[in-house]
Design an enzyme around this catalytic site. Sequence first.
Site, short mmCIF file in Angstrom:
data_model
loop_
_atom_site.label_atom_id
_atom_site.label_comp_id
_atom_site.label_asym_id
_atom_site.label_seq_id
_atom_site.Cartn_x
_atom_site.Cartn_y
_atom_site.Cartn_z
CG ASP A 1 -1.76 1.16 1.49
OD1 ASP A 1 -1.75 2.09 0.66
OD2 ASP A 1 -2.47 1.18 2.52
CG HIS B 1 -4.21 4.28 3.58
ND1 HIS B 1 -4.33 3.15 2.81
CD2 HIS B 1 -5.40 4.92 3.49
CE1 HIS B 1 -5.54 3.12 2.25
NE2 HIS B 1 -6.21 4.19 2.66
ZN ZN Z 1 -8.08 1.32 -0.75
ZN ZN Z 2 -9.29 0.83 2.33
#
Ligand code: ZN
Ligand code: ZN
Length: 558
Positions: free
Chosen positions: A197, A371
């Site tokens: 990510d 995130h």
């Molecule tokens: Zn996402």
């Molecule tokens: Zn997500």
Amino acid sequence: MRPVVADKVTITFLGGLNEIGRNCAAIEQGGQIVLLDCGIMFPDLDMLGIDLVLPDFTWLREQGDKVVGCVLSHGHEDHTGGLAFLLRDLSFPIYGSALTLGLAKNRIEEAGLLKRTELIPVTDGERKKIGPFEIEFIPVTHSVPHGFATAWHTSQGVILHSGDFKIDLTPVDMRLTDLALIGAIAKDEGIRLLLSDSTNADEHGHSHSETTIGSTLYNLFHQYEGRRIITTCFASHIHRIQQIADAAISFDRTVATMGLSMKKNVRMAREMGLLKIPDNKLLDIDDVGDLDPAKVCVISTGSQGEPMSALALLAANENRRLSLHENDVIIMSSHPIPGNEANVSKVIDGLVRAGAEVVHSGIAEVHASGHAKQEELKTLLSIARPDYFTPVHGEYRHLVSHAKLARRMGVTDEHVQVCEDGDQLVLKDKGIDHKQKVVPAGYLYVDGVVGGVGDAVLRDRKVLAEEGVVVVIVAIDATTGAVINGPEVITRGWVYAPEAEDLIDQCAEAVREAVENRPGHDTTDIEAVARVVRKTAGKFVSAHTKRRPMIVPVVMEA
Ligand SMILES: [Zn+2]
Ligand SMILES: [Zn+2]
């Protein structure tokens, strides 16, 4: 030990590697494909009239029966929303956590496609055979509960996909990103390729723990005691909803959900035991009745300023269920995702105009990202110690930043591959090939019903929106080619016709002259006449007004 010549494994990136949204990859071995997520993207402001954007499914459709399943990392729509469209053409089972499947189910059900799939729940740490792969489901912390990283055991070694994740050591449910399990896989088998990510790869430091938001909320509820409080967050952010509810209840307020998806998700999460709000402390906005406003906390949808959401309607004084009072406090426990800033600021403006006080992430720490930031990304890299690395889930600049981090963390330079949508990685016994732009991966725009809106249509909409349209109608004789009717000039958005009659007449006259004097003026080739009409009208409009509306010639034979 792997066989002497193992099957190669191909990863095809269909979305998410150039944008935040429409995450979708296809992983293939021995003629079978398993999808990894299938999401949508929300449109930018310049995508006029577009409801959402899908990955281009052309290539996938051609694969047909090869697609044997789809693994969902978590329940956000940028990972699940595309299934309601892809399942029209293909049929396959979907794997994910129970909550993920519950969230994904809504759109599939609305599209009437539940019969074309089977929803198969998997649990934390489970290892399951799906198609040609053994896939291990590793818990990760994110802004929706029960997300997974996935370890794909393939004939070419382990591919680890991080999913959307952060490393939060004190998440609300204490379900941590299972770094120990990742470490064990890295130690036992080694990780051939890490896909990770990149959303916050540009951000230094460490993301805040979700529980820090709880104390901020508590302080705000204390500060605003006696006033009605209306909050908003993503309807899938169950942990945020929990913390809002906890703060509200500790100040003796009743929680009232507003907006359909908030109501649905709260009900589902409570049924699954993921959200704890006592029955006597929970209502829907329709049932609030004459409760003392100071004893209510509304939790609303619309944190992204979505124009038809409960909060946007409230800001525009068009919400049938609730109207704002002078003394109201609005807590926006969210941060606009790129592209939504303008809508969010419009909503805040409306709320303030109505006299409410608005607390947003620029004013207090009422939001934490889901995130991983740089330090967390480095932690994962240091534990996974991958042989190869490809950043995923991000705009181009995020992918490049993440690639730099991986190199700094010791991944060999040529083992770091920055891929984009439409690219393929082929894992072979000797290395990994990166093939660029091998499958179509443009935007598929959805306006109402899928398809039919391409880049050309969008370009037209942009011209129409910015410059307007001029239609020039002329009829020519079918045998002599002479002008027998018109030209008539009609416009919307170029000039205001009632006040520009002279200009419009002059334009018509210029077109008549050009058509009558065209080379081969007796031809009845309609296409050729249309070209003359378009060129002349375009020149006239540009010379007299310095504008460039769309010119539409309509040539008829009579
Ligand atoms: Zn996402
Ligand atoms: Zn997500």
